[in-house]
Design a protein around this motif. Sequence first.
Motif, PDB file in Angstrom:
ATOM      1  N   PRO A   1       1.143  -2.091  -7.984  1.00 43.68           N
ATOM      2  CA  PRO A   1       2.547  -1.845  -7.618  1.00 43.68           C
ATOM      3  C   PRO A   1       3.191  -3.098  -7.024  1.00 43.68           C
ATOM      4  CG  PRO A   1       1.098  -0.905  -5.971  1.00 43.68           C
ATOM      5  CD  PRO A   1       0.217  -1.443  -7.068  1.00 43.68           C
ATOM      6  N   THR A   2       4.500  -3.135  -7.063  1.00 40.55           N
ATOM      7  CA  THR A   2       5.241  -4.206  -6.404  1.00 40.55           C
ATOM      8  C   THR A   2       5.127  -3.981  -4.899  1.00 40.55           C
ATOM      9  OG1 THR A   2       6.773  -4.325  -8.247  1.00 40.55           O
ATOM     10  CG2 THR A   2       7.494  -5.318  -6.168  1.00 40.55           C
ATOM     11  N   MET A   3       4.693  -5.018  -4.191  1.00 41.85           N
ATOM     12  CA  MET A   3       4.450  -4.876  -2.762  1.00 41.85           C
ATOM     13  C   MET A   3       5.428  -5.736  -1.973  1.00 41.85           C
ATOM     14  SD  MET A   3       0.314  -4.909  -2.956  1.00 41.85           S
ATOM     15  CE  MET A   3      -0.118  -4.023  -1.497  1.00 41.85           C
ATOM     16  N   THR A   4       5.675  -5.317  -0.754  1.00 47.74           N
ATOM     17  CA  THR A   4       6.550  -6.063   0.150  1.00 47.74           C
ATOM     18  C   THR A   4       5.766  -6.389   1.420  1.00 47.74           C
ATOM     19  OG1 THR A   4       7.365  -4.101   1.294  1.00 47.74           O
ATOM     20  CG2 THR A   4       8.548  -4.772  -0.699  1.00 47.74           C
ATOM     21  N   ALA A   5       6.324  -7.238   2.240  1.00 46.66           N
ATOM     22  CA  ALA A   5       5.667  -7.584   3.505  1.00 46.66           C
ATOM     23  C   ALA A   5       5.516  -6.352   4.392  1.00 46.66           C
ATOM     24  CB  ALA A   5       6.450  -8.670   4.234  1.00 46.66           C
ATOM     25  N   ALA A   6       6.453  -5.440   4.303  1.00 50.63           N
ATOM     26  CA  ALA A   6       6.406  -4.230   5.133  1.00 50.63           C
ATOM     27  C   ALA A   6       5.234  -3.320   4.764  1.00 50.63           C
ATOM     28  CB  ALA A   6       7.712  -3.460   5.007  1.00 50.63           C
ATOM     29  N   ASP A   7       4.645  -3.516   3.595  1.00 54.80           N
ATOM     30  CA  ASP A   7       3.520  -2.665   3.185  1.00 54.80           C
ATOM     31  C   ASP A   7       2.276  -2.885   4.051  1.00 54.80           C
ATOM     32  OD1 ASP A   7       4.722  -1.196   1.163  1.00 54.80           O
ATOM     33  OD2 ASP A   7       4.475  -2.835  -0.267  1.00 54.80           O
ATOM     34  N   ARG A   8       2.299  -3.917   4.865  1.00 50.91           N
ATOM     35  CA  ARG A   8       1.169  -4.118   5.782  1.00 50.91           C
ATOM     36  C   ARG A   8       1.115  -3.031   6.837  1.00 50.91           C
ATOM     37  NH1 ARG A   8       2.553 -10.138   6.810  1.00 50.91           N
ATOM     38  NH2 ARG A   8       2.413 -10.864   4.688  1.00 50.91           N
ATOM     39  N   TRP A   9       2.263  -2.510   7.221  1.00 46.91           N
ATOM     40  CA  TRP A   9       2.259  -1.456   8.246  1.00 46.91           C
ATOM     41  C   TRP A   9       2.850  -0.133   7.752  1.00 46.91           C
ATOM     42  CZ3 TRP A   9       5.614  -5.619   8.496  1.00 46.91           C
ATOM     43  CH2 TRP A   9       6.969  -5.335   8.458  1.00 46.91           C
ATOM     44  N   LYS A  10       3.673  -0.177   6.707  1.00 52.45           N
ATOM     45  CA  LYS A  10       4.216   1.068   6.159  1.00 52.45           C
ATOM     46  C   LYS A  10       3.130   1.750   5.323  1.00 52.45           C
ATOM     47  CE  LYS A  10       9.168   0.425   5.741  1.00 52.45           C
ATOM     48  NZ  LYS A  10      10.279   0.290   4.806  1.00 52.45           N
ATOM     49  N   LYS A  11       3.179   3.033   5.279  1.00 54.73           N
ATOM     50  CA  LYS A  11       2.171   3.801   4.543  1.00 54.73           C
ATOM     51  C   LYS A  11       2.803   4.458   3.313  1.00 54.73           C
ATOM     52  CE  LYS A  11      -0.942   3.136   7.755  1.00 54.73           C
ATOM     53  NZ  LYS A  11      -1.613   1.898   7.755  1.00 54.73           N
ATOM     54  N   ARG A  12       3.354   3.646   2.409  1.00 58.56           N
ATOM     55  CA  ARG A  12       3.941   4.216   1.197  1.00 58.56           C
ATOM     56  C   ARG A  12       2.834   4.837   0.341  1.00 58.56           C
ATOM     57  NH1 ARG A  12       7.279   0.612  -2.413  1.00 58.56           N
ATOM     58  NH2 ARG A  12       5.608  -0.881  -2.099  1.00 58.56           N
TER      59      ARG A  12
END
Length: 129
Positions: A16-27
């Motif tokens: 998936p396309t990831m963002t920096a926020a994915d380090r703490w967000k639980k998508r």
Amino acid sequence: MMTQPIYLPLRAMGKPTMTAADRWKKRPCILRYREYCDRVRGGIPNAPDPDGIRQVIVRAHFAMPKSWSVKKQREMCGQPHRTKPDWDNISKALMDALWPGCDEKIPGGDVLKFWSTEDLIEVRFRFEE
């Protein structure tokens, strides 16, 4: 030299396309991707060193939907799978799962997708001779 195929009883997943926020967000898509990577690493616990690999060959088999008629399933079994996930995203997900940060050392790869009766990923490694 080519290795024997390694079979993973998993449904191939694209990265998936990831963002920096994915380090703490639980998508949910990122959680599924991380679980997929763990299962790939578990299925190939002794992945070879990427320095000696010339090519990674992947055959992704996708289970046909149960909603398809028996006739359509017979017709489609073994035919190319032309829907998502894209073959390049399947490759990215597998390479990142096996060699995080080192997949650029592998000069080439081949990914083919097929309809099948069950989900399966077949992986082979071709080494430099």
